[in-house]
Design a protein around this motif. Structure first.
Motif, PDB file in Angstrom:
ATOM      1  N   UNK A  25      27.342  -3.963  94.113  1.00  0.00           N
ATOM      2  CA  UNK A  25      27.201  -4.522  92.775  1.00  0.00           C
ATOM      3  C   UNK A  25      28.051  -3.804  91.731  1.00  0.00           C
ATOM      4  N   UNK A  26      28.393  -2.554  91.983  1.00  0.00           N
ATOM      5  CA  UNK A  26      29.177  -1.815  90.996  1.00  0.00           C
ATOM      6  C   UNK A  26      30.668  -2.145  91.033  1.00  0.00           C
ATOM      7  N   UNK A  27      31.089  -3.005  91.961  1.00  0.00           N
ATOM      8  CA  UNK A  27      32.482  -3.443  92.013  1.00  0.00           C
ATOM      9  C   UNK A  27      32.592  -4.730  91.193  1.00  0.00           C
ATOM     10  N   UNK A  28      33.337  -4.642  90.123  1.00  0.00           N
ATOM     11  CA  UNK A  28      33.483  -5.743  89.177  1.00  0.00           C
ATOM     12  C   UNK A  28      34.573  -6.697  89.674  1.00  0.00           C
ATOM     13  N   UNK A  29      34.167  -7.881  90.114  1.00  0.00           N
ATOM     14  CA  UNK A  29      35.123  -8.864  90.633  1.00  0.00           C
ATOM     15  C   UNK A  29      35.008 -10.170  89.864  1.00  0.00           C
ATOM     16  N   UNK A  30      36.087 -10.918  89.903  1.00  0.00           N
ATOM     17  CA  UNK A  30      36.065 -12.278  89.353  1.00  0.00           C
ATOM     18  C   UNK A  30      36.944 -13.157  90.228  1.00  0.00           C
ATOM     19  N   UNK A  31      36.380 -14.268  90.664  1.00  0.00           N
ATOM     20  CA  UNK A  31      37.128 -15.247  91.448  1.00  0.00           C
ATOM     21  C   UNK A  31      37.698 -16.266  90.475  1.00  0.00           C
ATOM     22  N   UNK A  32      38.996 -16.471  90.541  1.00  0.00           N
ATOM     23  CA  UNK A  32      39.658 -17.456  89.691  1.00  0.00           C
ATOM     24  C   UNK A  32      39.728 -18.771  90.452  1.00  0.00           C
ATOM     25  N   UNK A  33      39.279 -19.835  89.828  1.00  0.00           N
ATOM     26  CA  UNK A  33      39.389 -21.171  90.412  1.00  0.00           C
ATOM     27  C   UNK A  33      40.517 -21.905  89.693  1.00  0.00           C
TER      28      UNK A  33
END
Length: 96
Positions: A25-33
């Motif tokens: 949870x401490x890994x900040x990710x964002x998936x771009x669509x």
């Protein structure tokens, strides 16, 4: 610091679902669509993404189609991009 996940040709990012579910949870990710972007060229897609992260240090994971988008994004954000991982990707057309 954020990890940006750029999808392959399907453009949805759904293939990253299992990965993001299993990351700490401490890994900040964002998936771009790509469905959320108006741009239809690599450069225009990268420009839209760059606006979102212009003040953030990022790592990019680029799958397949997104290799060129990641490269264009790097050209726009420069030192904000701390690293790029290309997964089965390319920046220019393959040659013999």
């Amino acid at each position: 610091m954020k990890i940006i996940l750029l999808p392959g040709l399907d453009g949805t990012g759904r293939l990253f679902a299992k990965l993001t579910k299993n990351l700490p949870e401490n890994i900040n990710t964002e998936v771009i669509s790509y469905e959320s972007l108006e741009g239809v060229t690599y450069a225009k897609q990268a420009a839209e993404i760059a606006k979102r992260f212009k003040d953030t240090d990022i790592y990019i994971v680029a799958e397949s189609y997104s290799g060129q988008v990641a490269y264009e994004l790097y050209k726009l954000l420069g030192c904000r991009v701390k690293g790029i991982v290309f997964l089965a990707s390319f920046i220019s057309a393959p040659s013999l």
